[in-house]
Design a protein around this motif. Sequence first.
Motif, PDB file in Angstrom:
ATOM      1  N   GLN A  93       0.852  -1.183   0.000  1.00 23.92           N
ATOM      2  CA  GLN A  93       0.000   0.000   0.000  1.00 23.92           C
ATOM      3  C   GLN A  93       0.886   1.231   0.000  1.00 23.92           C
ATOM      4  N   VAL A  94       0.342   2.313  -0.521  1.00 24.71           N
ATOM      5  CA  VAL A  94       1.036   3.593  -0.517  1.00 24.71           C
ATOM      6  C   VAL A  94       0.083   4.617   0.066  1.00 24.71           C
ATOM      7  N   THR A  95       0.603   5.413   0.996  1.00 24.12           N
ATOM      8  CA  THR A  95      -0.175   6.529   1.517  1.00 24.12           C
ATOM      9  C   THR A  95       0.616   7.813   1.330  1.00 24.12           C
ATOM     10  N   CYS A  96      -0.106   8.864   0.995  1.00 20.14           N
ATOM     11  CA  CYS A  96       0.507  10.189   0.847  1.00 20.14           C
ATOM     12  C   CYS A  96      -0.035  11.133   1.908  1.00 20.14           C
ATOM     13  N   GLU A  97      -0.805  10.590   2.823  1.00 19.88           N
ATOM     14  CA  GLU A  97      -1.408  11.367   3.908  1.00 19.88           C
ATOM     15  C   GLU A  97      -0.572  11.228   5.169  1.00 19.88           C
ATOM     16  N   GLU A  98      -0.755  12.157   6.082  1.00 22.30           N
ATOM     17  CA  GLU A  98      -0.129  12.070   7.399  1.00 22.30           C
ATOM     18  C   GLU A  98      -1.015  11.153   8.236  1.00 22.30           C
ATOM     19  N   GLU A  99      -0.645   9.876   8.318  1.00 18.00           N
ATOM     20  CA  GLU A  99      -1.436   8.883   9.053  1.00 18.00           C
ATOM     21  C   GLU A  99      -1.020   8.921  10.524  1.00 18.00           C
ATOM     22  N   SER A 100      -1.981   8.758  11.427  1.00 16.61           N
ATOM     23  CA  SER A 100      -1.682   8.953  12.846  1.00 16.61           C
ATOM     24  C   SER A 100      -1.470   7.663  13.639  1.00 16.61           C
ATOM     25  N   ASP A 101      -1.959   6.524  13.158  1.00  9.62           N
ATOM     26  CA  ASP A 101      -1.822   5.292  13.925  1.00  9.62           C
ATOM     27  C   ASP A 101      -0.520   4.576  13.568  1.00  9.62           C
ATOM     28  N   ARG A 102       0.086   3.933  14.542  1.00 10.49           N
ATOM     29  CA  ARG A 102       1.353   3.217  14.322  1.00 10.49           C
ATOM     30  C   ARG A 102       1.180   1.916  13.568  1.00 10.49           C
ATOM     31  N   TYR A 103      -0.024   1.328  13.600  1.00  5.44           N
ATOM     32  CA  TYR A 103      -0.223  -0.028  13.095  1.00  5.44           C
ATOM     33  C   TYR A 103      -1.127  -0.140  11.871  1.00  5.44           C
ATOM     34  N   TYR A 104      -1.764   0.931  11.476  1.00  2.00           N
ATOM     35  CA  TYR A 104      -2.624   0.867  10.293  1.00  2.00           C
ATOM     36  C   TYR A 104      -2.737   2.230   9.617  1.00  2.00           C
ATOM     37  N   ASN A 105      -3.073   2.188   8.342  1.00  2.00           N
ATOM     38  CA  ASN A 105      -3.369   3.382   7.557  1.00  2.00           C
ATOM     39  C   ASN A 105      -4.864   3.399   7.258  1.00  2.00           C
ATOM     40  N   GLU A 106      -5.408   4.600   7.109  1.00  2.00           N
ATOM     41  CA  GLU A 106      -6.818   4.745   6.757  1.00  2.00           C
ATOM     42  C   GLU A 106      -7.028   5.370   5.388  1.00  2.00           C
ATOM     43  N   GLN A 107      -5.994   6.009   4.835  1.00  3.41           N
ATOM     44  CA  GLN A 107      -6.174   6.711   3.569  1.00  3.41           C
ATOM     45  C   GLN A 107      -5.100   6.380   2.531  1.00  3.41           C
ATOM     46  N   PRO A 108      -4.885   5.096   2.252  1.00  3.00           N
ATOM     47  CA  PRO A 108      -3.915   4.794   1.188  1.00  3.00           C
ATOM     48  C   PRO A 108      -4.461   5.253  -0.166  1.00  3.00           C
ATOM     49  N   CYS A 109      -3.558   5.627  -1.053  1.00  5.67           N
ATOM     50  CA  CYS A 109      -3.972   6.009  -2.414  1.00  5.67           C
ATOM     51  C   CYS A 109      -3.776   4.845  -3.385  1.00  5.67           C
ATOM     52  N   LEU A 110      -2.970   3.872  -2.985  1.00  5.35           N
ATOM     53  CA  LEU A 110      -2.722   2.680  -3.802  1.00  5.35           C
ATOM     54  C   LEU A 110      -2.730   1.462  -2.899  1.00  5.35           C
ATOM     55  N   ILE A 111      -3.444   0.430  -3.327  1.00  6.52           N
ATOM     56  CA  ILE A 111      -3.408  -0.869  -2.650  1.00  6.52           C
ATOM     57  C   ILE A 111      -3.159  -1.924  -3.718  1.00  6.52           C
TER      58      ILE A 111
END
Length: 156
Positions: A93-111
């Motif tokens: 997965q790729v995220t370009c957002e500032e994600e706040s949790d250490r163990y998961y992303n909520e707003q990936p742009c690519l999966i």
Amino acid sequence: MTDPAFALPDSILTPEAYLLIENDNNTGTRHEFVNGLVYAMTGASRSHNRVVRRLMTRLDLHLQGTRCEPFQSDMKVKVKRGDDVRFYYPDVQVTCEEESDRYYNEQPCLIVEVLSDSTQRTDRTEKLMAYQTIERLQEYVLLSQDSPLYLNSCHG
């Protein structure tokens, strides 16, 4: 063999209870969460690992100098729509957002999911439908580990 200290309850879990158990899990087995139900994940083949490693290497190089960051299969994606809460472990997965949790992303742009016989049905149906609800998702890519085949990505 599973660690007796790590036993999943037979009842339905809350997302918070799942995260407490999963994030402290030291058995080597990862578990996905779908609306209170927990599913153990199987190991990946040598071919599967090669595809993921090569893709991660290319993405890492391609994204250098940007605010985007690639993650491999140890980072969860949280999908939440109303009371429907899911945690999946996509292959990449790729995220370009500032994600706040250490163990998961909520707003990936690519999966990206690398298909296998045991996962392709879920990847093409359940995960496709869930991932399409992610606001920032631009591409969901399914890759074959066995044959070169172009599959259209879908936009969420």
